[in-house]
Design a protein around this motif. Structure first.
Motif, PDB file in Angstrom:
ATOM      1  N   PRO A   8       0.841  -1.202   0.000  1.00 31.01           N
ATOM      2  CA  PRO A   8       0.000   0.000   0.000  1.00 31.01           C
ATOM      3  C   PRO A   8       0.877   1.253   0.000  1.00 31.01           C
ATOM      4  CG  PRO A   8      -0.152  -1.166   2.110  1.00 31.01           C
ATOM      5  CD  PRO A   8       0.663  -2.019   1.205  1.00 31.01           C
ATOM      6  N   ARG A   9       0.425   2.241  -0.732  1.00 26.46           N
ATOM      7  CA  ARG A   9       1.233   3.458  -0.853  1.00 26.46           C
ATOM      8  C   ARG A   9       1.289   4.225   0.473  1.00 26.46           C
ATOM      9  NH1 ARG A   9       0.019   8.613  -4.702  1.00 26.46           N
ATOM     10  NH2 ARG A   9       2.124   9.456  -4.604  1.00 26.46           N
ATOM     11  N   HIS A  10       0.140   4.278   1.148  1.00 21.48           N
ATOM     12  CA  HIS A  10       0.063   5.038   2.403  1.00 21.48           C
ATOM     13  C   HIS A  10      -0.536   4.155   3.508  1.00 21.48           C
ATOM     14  CE1 HIS A  10      -1.356   8.996   4.544  1.00 21.48           C
ATOM     15  NE2 HIS A  10      -0.789   8.141   5.376  1.00 21.48           N
ATOM     16  N   VAL A  11       0.241   3.901   4.529  1.00 25.57           N
ATOM     17  CA  VAL A  11      -0.225   3.129   5.684  1.00 25.57           C
ATOM     18  C   VAL A  11      -0.378   4.084   6.867  1.00 25.57           C
ATOM     19  CG1 VAL A  11       0.319   1.268   7.309  1.00 25.57           C
ATOM     20  CG2 VAL A  11       0.918   1.010   4.885  1.00 25.57           C
ATOM     21  N   ALA A  12      -1.556   4.074   7.483  1.00 24.88           N
ATOM     22  CA  ALA A  12      -1.790   4.905   8.670  1.00 24.88           C
ATOM     23  C   ALA A  12      -1.925   3.974   9.875  1.00 24.88           C
ATOM     24  CB  ALA A  12      -3.060   5.727   8.489  1.00 24.88           C
ATOM     25  N   ILE A  52       7.058   1.302   1.439  1.00 23.52           N
ATOM     26  CA  ILE A  52       5.860   2.110   1.711  1.00 23.52           C
ATOM     27  C   ILE A  52       6.253   3.570   1.476  1.00 23.52           C
ATOM     28  CG2 ILE A  52       4.332   2.883   3.595  1.00 23.52           C
ATOM     29  CD1 ILE A  52       4.608  -0.026   4.732  1.00 23.52           C
ATOM     30  N   GLU A  53       5.397   4.333   0.808  1.00 31.12           N
ATOM     31  CA  GLU A  53       5.765   5.724   0.507  1.00 31.12           C
ATOM     32  C   GLU A  53       5.418   6.686   1.646  1.00 31.12           C
ATOM     33  OE1 GLU A  53       4.812   7.387  -3.416  1.00 31.12           O
ATOM     34  OE2 GLU A  53       4.432   5.317  -4.028  1.00 31.12           O
ATOM     35  N   TYR A  54       4.259   6.438   2.292  1.00 29.81           N
ATOM     36  CA  TYR A  54       3.807   7.309   3.386  1.00 29.81           C
ATOM     37  C   TYR A  54       3.387   6.462   4.578  1.00 29.81           C
ATOM     38  CZ  TYR A  54       3.481  10.864  -0.259  1.00 29.81           C
ATOM     39  OH  TYR A  54       3.769  11.723  -1.285  1.00 29.81           O
ATOM     40  N   LEU A  55       3.899   6.812   5.730  1.00 26.96           N
ATOM     41  CA  LEU A  55       3.502   6.159   6.984  1.00 26.96           C
ATOM     42  C   LEU A  55       3.047   7.260   7.931  1.00 26.96           C
ATOM     43  CD1 LEU A  55       3.588   3.521   8.822  1.00 26.96           C
ATOM     44  CD2 LEU A  55       5.794   4.381   9.625  1.00 26.96           C
ATOM     45  N   THR A  56       1.793   7.166   8.381  1.00 25.67           N
ATOM     46  CA  THR A  56       1.249   8.213   9.251  1.00 25.67           C
ATOM     47  C   THR A  56       0.873   7.603  10.592  1.00 25.67           C
ATOM     48  OG1 THR A  56       0.409   9.369   7.327  1.00 25.67           O
ATOM     49  CG2 THR A  56      -0.522  10.017   9.419  1.00 25.67           C
ATOM     50  N   VAL A  57       1.498   8.058  11.636  1.00 26.91           N
ATOM     51  CA  VAL A  57       1.302   7.466  12.957  1.00 26.91           C
ATOM     52  C   VAL A  57       0.641   8.471  13.899  1.00 26.91           C
ATOM     53  CG1 VAL A  57       2.554   6.619  14.980  1.00 26.91           C
ATOM     54  CG2 VAL A  57       3.170   5.775  12.727  1.00 26.91           C
ATOM     55  N   TYR A  58      -0.405   7.996  14.572  1.00 30.31           N
ATOM     56  CA  TYR A  58      -1.155   8.850  15.515  1.00 30.31           C
ATOM     57  C   TYR A  58      -0.451   8.781  16.864  1.00 30.31           C
ATOM     58  CZ  TYR A  58      -5.791  10.837  16.835  1.00 30.31           C
ATOM     59  OH  TYR A  58      -6.841  11.634  17.219  1.00 30.31           O
ATOM     60  N   GLY A  59       0.205   9.847  17.245  1.00 29.02           N
ATOM     61  CA  GLY A  59       1.001   9.837  18.461  1.00 29.02           C
ATOM     62  C   GLY A  59       0.326  10.488  19.652  1.00 29.02           C
ATOM     63  N   GLY A 126      13.023   9.203   0.351  1.00 28.14           N
ATOM     64  CA  GLY A 126      12.469   7.873   0.650  1.00 28.14           C
ATOM     65  C   GLY A 126      11.091   8.000   1.285  1.00 28.14           C
ATOM     66  N   LEU A 127      10.854   7.194   2.296  1.00 26.60           N
ATOM     67  CA  LEU A 127       9.576   7.222   3.019  1.00 26.60           C
ATOM     68  C   LEU A 127       9.254   8.615   3.561  1.00 26.60           C
ATOM     69  CD1 LEU A 127       7.328   5.478   4.676  1.00 26.60           C
ATOM     70  CD2 LEU A 127       8.981   5.641   6.543  1.00 26.60           C
ATOM     71  N   THR A 128       7.988   9.011   3.448  1.00 26.07           N
ATOM     72  CA  THR A 128       7.531  10.201   4.171  1.00 26.07           C
ATOM     73  C   THR A 128       6.871   9.712   5.455  1.00 26.07           C
ATOM     74  OG1 THR A 128       7.172  11.494   2.164  1.00 26.07           O
ATOM     75  CG2 THR A 128       5.997  12.212   4.136  1.00 26.07           C
ATOM     76  N   PHE A 129       7.457  10.069   6.579  1.00 23.66           N
ATOM     77  CA  PHE A 129       6.932   9.652   7.876  1.00 23.66           C
ATOM     78  C   PHE A 129       6.164  10.828   8.473  1.00 23.66           C
ATOM     79  CE2 PHE A 129       7.947   9.061  12.583  1.00 23.66           C
ATOM     80  CZ  PHE A 129       6.841   8.250  12.787  1.00 23.66           C
TER      81      PHE A 129
END
Ligand code: IPE
Ligand code: IPE
Ligand code: MG
Length: 238
Positions: A8-12, A52-59, A126-129
């Motif tokens: 998947p391109r963007h994993v949240a 994975i291109e985008y990883l978005t983490v709810y902190g 690379g990855l956008t975190f």
């Protein structure tokens, strides 16, 4: 096997269960948060390696300020410490870091740290975190609406000209594609105010695993489950 998977391109991720992880071990909740930071670091590296291109983490959510003062204080301290480590990890892994959420509520040194992280990693390819801190989906939509109203008032745009894409460009996630896969750890079946606009067609994956125990194997399991989904976006199977 990971090699044959569509990534998947963007994993949240809604990282949840730090407190329960600690409680199970008779430890204070803050130890769970500490261990949770280690899991975030590893997941950033794993996601980068998986392509994975985008990883978005709810902190930290806009609602998390309601937690006891000592827990909020400990989380802020951890955040300070973690930002320094993250800068190193980002540089070593060609990771670009972005923060979403209303950073204005944080102490000035934290705001400076966030700005520095974004500035010093912005050329990385690379990855956008993406880290969501003091983030709430409703608050993000509210802030976007305020900005749009101001632009209308200033004569920059007609109210009726507003399209979905234009509204999305007012959100914190402007230029970030919508998530394809949402992972929530520790078994809760709710969104907890995460990316309400962006999740319209996201696939959900819930695991009972507490966040500090999350690892590459768990990430691959989630991607495997995603590969079995039939995405439709309101259409029919092709
Ligand atoms: C997630 O773990 C971390 C944050 C929300 C900051 P929790 O602290 O929510 O852990 P549980 O849900 O109490 O187990
Ligand atoms: C969601 O977790 C927020 C973050 C992961 C930062 P919470 O633990 O705060 O959510 P609820 O209260 O269980 O819905
Ligand atoms: Mg929780």
């Amino acid at each position: 096997m990971a090699e044959n998977l569509v990534i998947p391109r963007h994993v949240a991720i809604i990282l949840d269960g730090n407190g329960r992880w600690a409680k199970k071990r008779g430890l204070p909740r803050t130890m769970g948060h500490k261990q949770g930071c280690v899991a975030v670091e590893k997941t950033v590296e794993d996601a980068a390696r998986l392509g994975i291109e985008y990883l978005t983490v709810y902190g930290f959510s806009t609602e998390n300020w309601k937690r006891p003062e000592d827990e909020v204080g400990a989380l802020m301290q951890l955040f300070r410490y973690y930002m320094v480590r993250l800068l190193k990890i980002a540089k070593a892994n060609n990771v670009r870091v972005r923060m979403i959420g209303d950073r204005r509520r944080f102490a000035s040194d934290i705001i400076e740290g966030i700005n520095r992280l974004e500035e010093e990693t912005k050329e990385n390819t690379g990855l956008t975190f993406v880290i969501a801190v003091n983030y709430g989906g409703r608050d993000e939509i509210r802030r976007a609406a305020i900005q749009f109203a101001k632009d209308v008032k200033a004569g920059l745009v007609e109210a009726e000209a507003l399209t979905e894409d234009m509204f999305a460009s007012y959100l914190d996630t402007a230029e970030i594609p919508d998530p394809d896969l949402l992972i929530r750890t520790s078994g809760e079946l709710r969104l907890s105010n995460y990316m309400l606009w962006q999740m319209a067609y996201c696939e959900f994956y819930i695991t009972d695993c507490y966040w500090p125990d999350f690892n590459k194997e768990e990430l691959v399991k989630a991607i495997e489950a995603y590969n079995k989904r039939e995405r439709r976006f309101g259409g029919v199977k092709k």
